[in-house]
Design an enzyme around this catalytic site. Structure first.
Site, mmCIF file in Angstrom:
data_model
loop_
_atom_site.group_PDB
_atom_site.id
_atom_site.type_symbol
_atom_site.label_atom_id
_atom_site.label_comp_id
_atom_site.label_asym_id
_atom_site.label_seq_id
_atom_site.Cartn_x
_atom_site.Cartn_y
_atom_site.Cartn_z
ATOM 1 N N PRO A 115 0.287 -1.417 -0.170
ATOM 2 C CA PRO A 115 -0.384 0.256 0.061
ATOM 3 C C PRO A 115 1.160 1.597 -0.354
ATOM 4 C CG PRO A 115 -1.046 -1.492 0.956
ATOM 5 C CD PRO A 115 0.370 -2.391 0.981
ATOM 6 N N CYS A 116 0.531 2.062 -0.484
ATOM 7 C CA CYS A 116 1.312 3.377 -1.198
ATOM 8 C C CYS A 116 1.370 4.480 -0.601
ATOM 9 C CB CYS A 116 1.470 3.888 -2.619
ATOM 10 S SG CYS A 116 -0.454 4.276 -3.206
ATOM 11 N N GLN A 117 0.079 4.589 0.436
ATOM 12 C CA GLN A 117 -0.220 5.700 0.979
ATOM 13 C C GLN A 117 0.688 6.316 2.039
ATOM 14 O OE1 GLN A 117 -1.895 3.026 1.114
ATOM 15 N NE2 GLN A 117 -4.218 3.366 0.507
ATOM 16 N N ALA A 118 1.153 5.257 3.330
ATOM 17 C CA ALA A 118 2.558 5.381 3.475
ATOM 18 C C ALA A 118 3.361 6.550 2.986
ATOM 19 C CB ALA A 118 3.388 4.610 3.816
ATOM 20 N N TYR A 119 3.347 6.146 1.746
ATOM 21 C CA TYR A 119 5.015 7.220 0.755
ATOM 22 C C TYR A 119 3.828 8.148 0.062
ATOM 23 C CZ TYR A 119 7.392 2.822 1.982
ATOM 24 O OH TYR A 119 7.750 1.802 2.322
#
Length: 423
Positions: A115-119
């Site tokens: 999941p890319c939300q953290a970046y």
């Protein structure tokens, strides 16, 4: 050629690999709606190869249930879709289940992206909140940042010839770049050389500006390399892309195509004669928002000036907040005369202000099907779940046309080079 798809989502990456002849050994996804989307898509491919696609279209028309559709599909195929959260704790049973499907065969490639939300930029705001808590002595972090470790566990266990790891550009600068250094070190430790590039989906024929980091790795000592992609672009404008979909008002849905003949590019990549129109569903909009939508459309099309509506230019009686300095382009149309839209994000599930249809008479946000076309999903790709869930699946996906271009070049290497060890 066997592959495993990690953090599969709705299957944008898999779509491209399946169309290039790869065989899915496993899709691992924790979201239940996305899991059903994957199963339904596998049902489509199975019925297509067995010349029984009429049953798939019966399902899309509501003539049979999803259970009736799945009962026509071999259970061993549907069971390759695994509804499970990926973590150190779940790895043993995931490996056990995948090994049963493999039956001693090897894995050629692993694909996916945590999941890319953290970046992402939005994720950075969350990171700032986390940092403030840590400064208070509270131990807290976004665990999604470390899911690359589970990805590497799969690489270490199955030793595929190659892997594809997709994520947002912010991956490279997270934690001041330290996080990316840690990721590269772990890939190296488990035995892989790698290279990354910032690729734009519009260079793969997708009608959308979407920049993503694509990391491609290969076993150390082999003669694979980062492929060279020949840029290709969509040969139609966004108006051409969406013009054959019927005109509807906010809150409406249509299951019939319009009488407008689809553009040749649409016929090539998106729509077949036998297709059933699904998810041409628009979210409701109040009168205030529709008035702002019309202002945004007029601002772009008048005198062909192609200007975005700024929130400071929205009449005061239509504003919902006083802040006119930040996020000033929060109302944004999909420009009819350009070949590429701005990036379709999962935020489209929350509101459609950033994705306004260009037709003044409709004055609404994009339908689910229109958003899917911007992401290059074909019309026969059916999404399972609520409208909100489906918008999220679409916004989080890798555009299938982009995935197809990546898979095509990797297939050439796997077939021609065979992973020969360099002396």
């Amino acid at each position: 050629m066997n592959y495993i798809d990690l953090f599969s989502g709705s299957g944008g990456l898999s779509e491209g690999f399946i169309k290039n002849g790869f065989k899915a050994i496993a899709h691992i996804e924790m979201n239940g709606d996305a899991v059903n989307t994957l199963k339904t898509r596998l049902s489509y491919f199975y019925l297509k190869t067995t010349n029984k696609l009429e049953f798939y279209y019966q399902y899309l028309r509501g003539e049979i249930t999803r259970n009736e559709l799945y009962n026509m599909i071999p259970s061993e195929l549907l069971n390759t879709v695994i509804n499970e959260e990926m973590s150190e704790a779940t790895l043993p049973k995931l490996f056990e289940r995948i090994n049963k499907t493999l039956s001693g065969d090897s894995v050629d490639i692993i694909v996916g992206g945590p999941p890319c939300q953290a970046y992402s930029l939005a994720g950075r705001n969350k990171q700032k909140r986390i940092q403030r808590e840590q400064e208070k002595g509270v131990e807290v972090d976004d665990e999604r940042k470390y899911l690359y470790k589970v990805y590497c566990d799969f690489l270490e266990y199955y030793k595929p010839k190659m892997f594809v790891f997709e994520n947002v550009p912010g991956l490279l600068t997270s934690d001041g770049g330290k996080h990316w250094i840690d990721i590269k070190a772990l890939f190296d430790k488990v035995g892989y050389d790698l290279q990354y590039k910032l690729l734009n989906s519009k260079e793969f024929g997708v009608s959308q500006e979407r920049k993503r980091i694509i990391i491609i790795g290969w076993l150390k000592g082999t003669n694979y390399e980062y492929p060279k992609f020949e840029p290709t672009e969509a040969s139609c404008t966004l108006k051409d892309l969406l013009n054959d979909l019927p005109s509807i008002q906010p809150g409406e849905e249509s299951g019939e195509y319009s009488n407008v003949k689809p553009h040749k590019y649409v016929q090539k990549h998106y729509r077949n004669k036998e297709d059933v129109l699904t998810w041409h569903l628009s979210r409701p909009a109040n009168n205030r928002d529709r008035e702002i939508y019309r202002l945004a459309i007029n601002e772009w099309v008048k005198d062909d000036n192609q200007k975005r509506l700024q929130y400071s230019n929205v009449p005061e009686h239509l504003r919902t907040h006083k802040n006119t300095k930040y996020f000033t382009d929060r109302f944004k149309i999909v420009p009819p005369n350009l070949k590429y839209s701005h990036t379709v994000l999962a935020h489209i599930a929350k509101d459609g202000h950033y994705y306004i249809h260009f037709d003044l008479n409709q004055a609404r946000s994009l339908t689910v099907r229109e958003a899917a076309r911007l992401q290059s999903f074909p019309d026969n790709f059916y999404f399972e779940g609520s409208r909100t869930s489906v918008f999220t699946q679409i916004g989080n996906a890798v555009p299938p046309l982009m995935a197809e271009g990546i898979a095509r070049e990797l297939k050439k290497q796997l077939e021609s080079k065979g992973g020969e060890v360099i002396d």
